[in-house]
Scaffold this motif. Structure first.
Motif, PDB file in Angstrom:
ATOM      1  N   VAL A 276     -41.700   5.392 -75.479  1.00 28.19           N
ATOM      2  CA  VAL A 276     -41.152   5.443 -73.895  1.00 28.19           C
ATOM      3  C   VAL A 276     -39.969   4.557 -74.116  1.00 28.19           C
ATOM      4  O   VAL A 276     -39.755   3.347 -74.543  1.00 28.19           O
ATOM      5  CB  VAL A 276     -42.180   4.744 -73.051  1.00 28.19           C
ATOM      6  N   LYS A 277     -38.721   5.175 -73.762  1.00 27.34           N
ATOM      7  CA  LYS A 277     -37.576   4.595 -73.399  1.00 27.34           C
ATOM      8  C   LYS A 277     -37.151   4.461 -72.217  1.00 27.34           C
ATOM      9  O   LYS A 277     -37.227   5.510 -71.248  1.00 27.34           O
ATOM     10  CB  LYS A 277     -36.409   5.559 -74.200  1.00 27.34           C
ATOM     11  N   PHE A 278     -36.532   3.226 -71.688  1.00 27.50           N
ATOM     12  CA  PHE A 278     -36.161   3.130 -70.357  1.00 27.50           C
ATOM     13  C   PHE A 278     -34.669   2.708 -70.215  1.00 27.50           C
ATOM     14  O   PHE A 278     -34.023   2.383 -71.227  1.00 27.50           O
ATOM     15  CB  PHE A 278     -36.889   2.036 -69.788  1.00 27.50           C
ATOM     16  N   ASN A 279     -34.135   3.609 -69.361  1.00 25.31           N
ATOM     17  CA  ASN A 279     -32.521   3.409 -69.069  1.00 25.31           C
ATOM     18  C   ASN A 279     -32.240   2.926 -67.522  1.00 25.31           C
ATOM     19  O   ASN A 279     -32.645   3.304 -66.683  1.00 25.31           O
ATOM     20  CB  ASN A 279     -31.932   4.794 -69.525  1.00 25.31           C
ATOM     21  N   VAL A 280     -31.276   1.876 -67.659  1.00 22.36           N
ATOM     22  CA  VAL A 280     -30.987   1.400 -66.387  1.00 22.36           C
ATOM     23  C   VAL A 280     -29.461   1.732 -66.557  1.00 22.36           C
ATOM     24  O   VAL A 280     -28.706   1.184 -67.450  1.00 22.36           O
ATOM     25  CB  VAL A 280     -31.322  -0.013 -66.305  1.00 22.36           C
ATOM     26  N   HIS A 281     -28.833   2.264 -65.401  1.00 23.25           N
ATOM     27  CA  HIS A 281     -27.404   2.302 -65.168  1.00 23.25           C
ATOM     28  C   HIS A 281     -26.982   1.852 -63.875  1.00 23.25           C
ATOM     29  O   HIS A 281     -27.373   2.546 -62.813  1.00 23.25           O
ATOM     30  CB  HIS A 281     -27.231   4.039 -65.449  1.00 23.25           C
ATOM     31  N   MET A 282     -26.022   1.155 -63.921  1.00 20.37           N
ATOM     32  CA  MET A 282     -25.473   0.555 -62.565  1.00 20.37           C
ATOM     33  C   MET A 282     -24.013   0.716 -62.554  1.00 20.37           C
ATOM     34  O   MET A 282     -23.620   0.423 -63.383  1.00 20.37           O
ATOM     35  CB  MET A 282     -26.126  -1.013 -62.544  1.00 20.37           C
ATOM     36  N   GLN A 283     -23.521   0.783 -61.430  1.00 20.31           N
ATOM     37  CA  GLN A 283     -22.035   1.125 -61.109  1.00 20.31           C
ATOM     38  C   GLN A 283     -21.738   0.190 -59.898  1.00 20.31           C
ATOM     39  O   GLN A 283     -22.416   0.374 -58.826  1.00 20.31           O
ATOM     40  CB  GLN A 283     -21.755   2.396 -61.371  1.00 20.31           C
ATOM     41  N   THR A 284     -20.748  -0.298 -59.923  1.00 20.42           N
ATOM     42  CA  THR A 284     -20.188  -0.764 -58.732  1.00 20.42           C
ATOM     43  C   THR A 284     -18.620  -0.710 -58.734  1.00 20.42           C
ATOM     44  O   THR A 284     -17.783  -0.567 -59.780  1.00 20.42           O
ATOM     45  CB  THR A 284     -20.242  -2.144 -58.583  1.00 20.42           C
ATOM     46  N   GLY A 285     -17.868  -0.159 -57.574  1.00 22.10           N
ATOM     47  CA  GLY A 285     -16.398   0.171 -57.682  1.00 22.10           C
ATOM     48  C   GLY A 285     -15.713   0.196 -56.235  1.00 22.10           C
ATOM     49  O   GLY A 285     -16.332   0.097 -55.037  1.00 22.10           O
ATOM     50  N   THR A 286     -14.601   0.268 -56.354  1.00 13.77           N
ATOM     51  CA  THR A 286     -13.672   0.323 -55.156  1.00 13.77           C
ATOM     52  C   THR A 286     -12.469   1.077 -55.410  1.00 13.77           C
ATOM     53  O   THR A 286     -12.217   1.878 -56.316  1.00 13.77           O
ATOM     54  CB  THR A 286     -13.183  -1.000 -55.100  1.00 13.77           C
ATOM     55  N   ALA A 287     -11.897   1.884 -54.072  1.00  9.06           N
ATOM     56  CA  ALA A 287     -11.239   2.677 -53.959  1.00  9.06           C
ATOM     57  C   ALA A 287     -10.205   2.731 -52.778  1.00  9.06           C
ATOM     58  O   ALA A 287     -10.541   2.116 -51.951  1.00  9.06           O
ATOM     59  CB  ALA A 287     -11.750   4.229 -54.133  1.00  9.06           C
ATOM     60  N   ARG A 288      -9.040   3.275 -52.890  1.00  8.78           N
ATOM     61  CA  ARG A 288      -8.000   2.917 -51.834  1.00  8.78           C
ATOM     62  C   ARG A 288      -6.917   4.162 -52.058  1.00  8.78           C
ATOM     63  O   ARG A 288      -6.848   4.612 -53.210  1.00  8.78           O
ATOM     64  CB  ARG A 288      -7.497   1.893 -51.709  1.00  8.78           C
ATOM     65  N   ILE A 289      -6.060   4.712 -51.091  1.00 14.73           N
ATOM     66  CA  ILE A 289      -5.129   5.475 -51.154  1.00 14.73           C
ATOM     67  C   ILE A 289      -4.034   4.984 -52.329  1.00 14.73           C
ATOM     68  O   ILE A 289      -4.002   3.987 -52.323  1.00 14.73           O
ATOM     69  CB  ILE A 289      -4.774   5.735 -49.931  1.00 14.73           C
ATOM     70  N   LEU A1004     -16.771  -0.513 -62.256  1.00 19.36           N
ATOM     71  CA  LEU A1004     -17.325  -1.321 -63.386  1.00 19.36           C
ATOM     72  C   LEU A1004     -18.834  -0.747 -63.701  1.00 19.36           C
ATOM     73  O   LEU A1004     -19.480  -0.368 -62.425  1.00 19.36           O
ATOM     74  CB  LEU A1004     -17.502  -2.765 -62.888  1.00 19.36           C
ATOM     75  N   GLY A1005     -19.233  -0.591 -64.867  1.00 15.90           N
ATOM     76  CA  GLY A1005     -20.848  -0.138 -65.192  1.00 15.90           C
ATOM     77  C   GLY A1005     -21.354  -0.883 -66.099  1.00 15.90           C
ATOM     78  O   GLY A1005     -20.851  -1.541 -67.017  1.00 15.90           O
ATOM     79  N   LEU A1006     -22.692  -0.529 -66.208  1.00 18.80           N
ATOM     80  CA  LEU A1006     -23.664  -1.257 -67.187  1.00 18.80           C
ATOM     81  C   LEU A1006     -24.577  -0.209 -67.564  1.00 18.80           C
ATOM     82  O   LEU A1006     -25.285   0.394 -66.567  1.00 18.80           O
ATOM     83  CB  LEU A1006     -24.033  -2.535 -66.661  1.00 18.80           C
ATOM     84  N   GLN A1007     -24.863  -0.043 -68.694  1.00 18.54           N
ATOM     85  CA  GLN A1007     -26.028   0.837 -69.303  1.00 18.54           C
ATOM     86  C   GLN A1007     -26.918   0.013 -69.989  1.00 18.54           C
ATOM     87  O   GLN A1007     -26.354  -0.641 -71.265  1.00 18.54           O
ATOM     88  CB  GLN A1007     -25.366   2.298 -70.020  1.00 18.54           C
ATOM     89  N   LEU A1008     -27.924   0.014 -69.741  1.00 21.11           N
ATOM     90  CA  LEU A1008     -28.998  -0.799 -70.481  1.00 21.11           C
ATOM     91  C   LEU A1008     -30.186   0.314 -70.993  1.00 21.11           C
ATOM     92  O   LEU A1008     -30.862   1.081 -70.194  1.00 21.11           O
ATOM     93  CB  LEU A1008     -29.736  -1.776 -69.935  1.00 21.11           C
ATOM     94  N   ASN A1009     -30.391   0.333 -72.507  1.00 25.87           N
ATOM     95  CA  ASN A1009     -31.344   1.093 -73.056  1.00 25.87           C
ATOM     96  C   ASN A1009     -32.594   0.384 -73.576  1.00 25.87           C
ATOM     97  O   ASN A1009     -31.887  -0.433 -74.436  1.00 25.87           O
ATOM     98  CB  ASN A1009     -30.886   2.144 -73.887  1.00 25.87           C
ATOM     99  N   PHE A1010     -33.825   0.458 -73.417  1.00 28.45           N
ATOM    100  CA  PHE A1010     -34.727  -0.374 -74.199  1.00 28.45           C
ATOM    101  C   PHE A1010     -36.011   0.426 -74.363  1.00 28.45           C
ATOM    102  O   PHE A1010     -36.318   1.380 -73.581  1.00 28.45           O
ATOM    103  CB  PHE A1010     -34.771  -1.731 -73.761  1.00 28.45           C
TER     104      PHE A1010
END
Length: 1010
Positions: A276-289, A1004-1010
């Motif tokens: 069994v493999k687990f994946n965690v994917h987190m993102q945070t970001g900002t945007a403007r004109i 910004l993102g993070l991917q963690l596989n375990f």
């Protein structure tokens, strides 16, 4: 940011040459062996001569194979008979390599003859498997035109809609993002516009074998304060394994009438065997004109207004000019920054688990995404998603079963871009938004506060459930019986509330509090049994498919309006209203059935013929017209397998392919051939009557699309350089349009077929190169270019139809008809236009001319990916050559109480002035009317071409101990970072000012596989 486009032809040519030659140069460099370092020998080694023959798997000699001693400059090549002769010592290692074959290593012992058989190196053409819907095919053996984007590309883009991940990456597929607000819609055109009906050009979407709606189920009377929504926002991009787009007749004909405008196949991720493999994917970001328009400041604006009143010989008063007489003349507000200058934020968390054994695999996933907006206030979109997938096969591998279900719930209180026009048009000295008590400032009823729109409340809850199951059993070797079943439901409940606080005080006596509500759904079930047979007879291969489709779609809409509330607090309770009006209460059913077949032959993996056919039945046509037949022939010849192209040549792959066939379309809505009756607007003596609103006509039938394509696919240097070119011609006829009727019938049109024909032609080019490929550094490039042309070939009696002033035979459907502007009359100071018929007057339609067209001439993209150890960099540049509407199209006449672009300062002031802008005016007079004539002239056609850095992704795989079984990736992504254009508006992707422009995003993102 916007910059004027500049280019250096010499530099551009040099870069192009280096890009094309880089695979050749790298291949030559790799062929040069490194200098041999001769070790100090302490004993004598026997010197001898080794000979041998190098052959391929068919025992044929391999010409030009390199045979060399490892870590030395000693080497040779095989002759016509595949033989070689090389001096060597016992213990030397021979390295044998040839283009198209795997490299082999052999240690010299006591033998004097070393014969070796090389095995073919399966290139990316063979490894890439394409999903054609009812079957799969390798890139090497395909006969049709199919584009593919995988999860690897999708995950590198911070997008919430799958279509956004395709922009700039596919030939023949133009995708336009309509707004920068979350949850917004997209336009997609696959090889141009085929139908005269605007709603008849959407492709078929299929998610894991289940048809998915292409049109929004929101109602404009309820969601007028919101962005136009795309149904595909209800699919989680990070759950997608691949997206394939089928374009030509060979690829789409098996879908029959549903494939006339192309097919978009979305496949979600599946589980894989193992622990069994687990994946965690987190993102945070900002945007403007990313860009603002250059508008007048307060000093310039007041000068414009005062000059306008002077030109009109009028006196400013508090009634006609509060900006000059009441408001603070020293005040300045950048309304673009005030109303559109906020930061939007995004947070996304996705979790998944997958695993299983060799018989059963699974994948579970779920997540949450939250997006806010650049507008003032706490508006946004929140999505919760979940997915489950199971796959199983029996111990004898004869029975397989799979099932999946995905669900997305979308909650939105997203207000629309209605603040866009106040941000551009409000006077820079307009009052404060709030008074001293923190309430909306109405400035003694001298203006409409733009934040009043945000006092309105909107909320919607949309859910999307997609389920499917597939069962397959091998009856005999090569003979498989399968059944696919699926169900999709998309439903929404949306409400909009207009409280008294959102209404300008002077209008409250006429505009009551109100509430609108829409409860709608689209549900589709589908069943597709199939029988497949695959057999090989020596060099002859046969692959057949026979299947059927049963589909039913139910649309339900219920829209009501409530008025007469005594308090804003009661708006969400419809029972508190004194008046209820049902806008729409309908249920329609669409039934579709078909049988289809595919017959594929291959000989010696060199010659391929693909025959597909489908007979469709649709409930949207009357008796005798409900069935249509569609089919296609596709063929391919891998000429690089022929004798003139022996192994070892520069050309490693060459294929000529083509297709011809027909698809159809029934995208006209349900029950269009029947009589339609509607309730009268005003009841008579409390009795509601009915009036006819559509005439019965069962004689119209299928719209047809005849498609032809010829393509050439080439590979060089063991497919390190792949080039593909396509030419296509699509002709859509038997158009389903409204036939004009005399006014005495009581109807303007009746639904009918016309022998009008629309033609789309185009060239598509694709170049993929492996510029550098070593153990420590890789550099790959992908370039695509599409040149499309659209034309209305024929339309009988066009001049007597309702479209006489819309279309022109021989011109694109996007043709622009209007007045020809001749500049500003130096004597009168107002715009002048060409009198086409010479009668001395400007009149419609007599002086209307063909002025051009608002179309995309060509588009493409350049994608580069670099990998240096654990560090990866990828960027995509998108380019579009197009003509669009001027950004000034949405402004009021210069001099009105409305801000203007700074270019209006170059206006006419005195007789004999040569100016680009007419004299300022403050009221509706001849100058104002001439300005509105200008908006239907060639003045509004401008170059809206752009070059955009669409996406940049930098990723780093954090090195961890091998035994930890943990993978960690950190990345930074950017979207819409730089735009080079001559367009003067907010966003050249959407010429004209209609929606919030696309935003510049950082994630910004993070991917963690375990």
């Amino acid at each position: 940011m916007n910059k004027k486009s500049t280019s250096n032809p010499s530099l551009t040519a040099l870069i192009t040459v280096l890009l094309v030659l880089s695979p050749f140069l790298n291949t030559i460099l790799e062929a040069v062996p490194p200098k041999r370092r001769t070790p100090r020998k302490h004993f004598r080694v026997q010197q001898t001569t080794v000979t041998g023959t190098i052959t391929n798997p068919n025992d044929q000699p391999v010409l030009g194979a390199t045979v060399r001693i490892a870590d030395s400059n000693t080497g040779t090549v095989t002759d016509l008979n595949g033989t070689y002769r090389l001096p060597a010592q016992t213990g030397d290692v021979l390295v044998i390599s040839a283009i198209g074959f795997k490299t082999e290593r052999v240690t010299v012992g006591q033998q004097r003859t070393i014969d070796l058989q090389l095995f073919e190196d399966i290139t990316q053409l063979e490894e890439v498997t394409l999903n054609a819907g009812y079957y799969t095919v390798s890139e090497r053996k395909r006969t049709g035109s199919i584009e593919k984007v995988t999860a690897a590309d999708i995950e590198k883009q911070p997008v919430s809609n799958p279509l956004a991940a395709l922009q700039g990456r596919m030939t023949g597929v133009y995708i336009q993002q309509n707004t920068g607000l979350p949850g917004g819609d997209f336009n997609i055109r696959i090889r141009g516009t085929n139908s005269l009906r605007l709603n008849g050009n959407a492709p078929l979407y299929v998610v894991d074998g289940v048809p998915f709606p292409s049109a929004s189920i929101k109602d404009s009377r309820v969601s007028s304060a919101t962005v136009t929504s795309s149904p595909l926002n209800n699919i989680n991009p990070l759950d997608i394994a691949s997206i394939e787009i089928l374009k030509d007749a060979d690829a789409t004909a098996i879908y029959g009438s549903r494939g006339a405008n192309g097919v978009v196949l979305i496949t979600t991720k599946k589980g894989s065997s193992g622990t069994v493999k687990f994946n965690v994917h987190m993102q945070t970001g900002t945007a403007r004109i990313a860009h603002k328009m250059d508008l007048l400041n307060t000093e310039q604006y007041l000068q414009m207004r005062e000059e306008a009143f002077a030109n009109d010989n009028l006196t400013p008063t508090p009634a006609n000019a509060p900006d000059l007489t009441v408001w603070d003349r020293n005040r300045h507000t950048d309304w673009q920054d005030q109303l559109l200058g906020g930061n939007a934020y995004m947070n996304n968390v996705q979790l998944s688990a997958s695993g299983g054994n060799e018989r059963t695999t699974f994948r579970l996933g779920g997540g949450f995404r939250n997006e806010t907006t650049i507008l003032p206030g706490s508006f946004g979109v929140k999505k919760i998603n979940g997915l489950i997938n199971l796959n199983h096969k029996s111990t004898d591998n004869r029975f397989t079963a799979s099932a999946s279900a995905s669900f997305v719930h979308n909650h939105s209180d997203m207000m629309s871009g209605l603040l866009l026009f106040p941000a551009l048009k409000l006077a820079p000295n307009a009052p404060e938004l709030y008074d001293e008590d923190g309430n909306l400032n109405w400035a003694d009823n001298t203006w409409t506060n733009p934040l009043a729109e945000l006092e309105k409340k909107y909320k919607s809850n949309t859910g999307n459930l997609i389920t499917n199951a597939n069962l397959a059993f091998e009856l005999l070797p090569g003979l498989e019986l399968s059944s696919g079943m699926g169900y999709n439901t998309l439903f929404t409940k949306e409400s909009q509330f207009t409280p008294l606080s959102s209404i300008r005080p002077t209008y409250r006596a006429f505009i009551p509090r109100s509430a609108n509500q829409n409860t709608s759904s689209i549900s589709t079930w589908i069943w597709e049994p199939q029988l497949k047979y695959k057999r090989k007879f020596g060099k002859l291969g046969m692959n057949t498919l026979l299947g059927a489709t049963l589909q039913k779609t139910t649309n339900q809409f219920f829209v009501i309006n409530a008025k007469g509330f005594n308090s804003d607090a009661l708006l969400e309770n419809m029972q508190a209203a004194t008046t209820l009006e049902v806008y729409k209460d309908s249920e329609t059913k669409y039934k579709y059935q078909a049988i289809f077949a595919r017959l594929n032959f291959s000989y010696d993996d060199t010659y391929f013929i693909n025959l597909t056919g489908r007979r469709d039945g649709s409930s949207r046509f009357g008796p005798g017209k409900q069935y249509g037949n569609f089919g296609a022939l596709g063929a391919a010849w891998i000429f690089s397998n022929e004798k003139p192209f022996e192994q070892g040549s520069v050309l490693s792959f060459g294929k000529l392919r083509g297709s011809y066939g027909t698809t159809g379309s029934d995208q006209i809505g349900d029950y269009q051939y029947l009589n339609l009756w509607s309730p009268v607007a005003q009841p008579y003596q409390d009795q509601t009557g009915l009036i006819p609103s559509r005439l019965y006509n069962p004689n119209f039938g299928w719209e047809t699309n005849i498609k032809m394509e010829v393509a050439l696919d080439l590979g060089f240097f063991n497919d390190r350089l792949l080039f593909s070119s396509n030419f296509f011609q699509n002709r859509s006829g038997n158009q389903l349009v409204g036939l004009a009727l005399p006014g005495t019938t009581g109807f303007t049109t009746i639904q009918s077929n016309l022998p009008a024909t629309v033609e789309n032609t185009g060239w598509e080019f694709q170049l993929n190169t492996k510029n550098v490929s070593s153990d420590t550094f890789q550099w790959n490039t992908s370039i695509n270019l599409s040149v499309l042309r659209n034309k209305l070939l024929e339309y009988p009696d066009l001049e007597d139809s309702p479209y006489a002033n819309t279309y022109v035979i021989g011109e694109p459907l996007s043709v622009f008809n209007g007045y020809r502007n001749t500049g500003v009359d130096s004597a009168t100071g107002v715009y002048s236009f060409e009198d086409a018929n010479g009668d001395g007057f400007l009149s419609f339609p007599d002086d209307v001319q063909v002025l051009g067209n608002q179309s995309v001439d060509f588009f493409g993209g350049i994608q580069n990916s670099f990998q240096l150890g654990n560090l990866g960099l990828e960027f995509l540049i998108q380019g579009v050559k197009q003509t669009g509407s001027s950004a000034e199209f949405s402004f009021d006449p210069p001099g009105f109480q409305s801000n203007q672009p700074t270019r209006v300062l170059n206006r006419w002031q005195n007789e004999e002035d040569v100016a680009h802008v007419q004299r300022f005016t403050s009221t509706y007079n001849d100058a104002a009317f001439k300005y509105y004539d200008l908006l239907v002239s060639d003045y509004t056609l401008v170059d809206a071409s752009f070059l955009r850095l669409r996406n940049v992704s930098i990723a780093y795989d954090v090195p961890l101990p091998d035994k930890s079984n943990i993978g960690l990736r950190l990345y930074l992504q950017g979207q819409n970072l730089v735009t080079i254009t001559n367009y003067k508006g907010l966003d050249p992707e959407n010429p004209g000012v209609n929606e919030i422009p696309n935003l510049r995003q950082y994630t910004l993102g993070l991917q963690l596989n375990f």
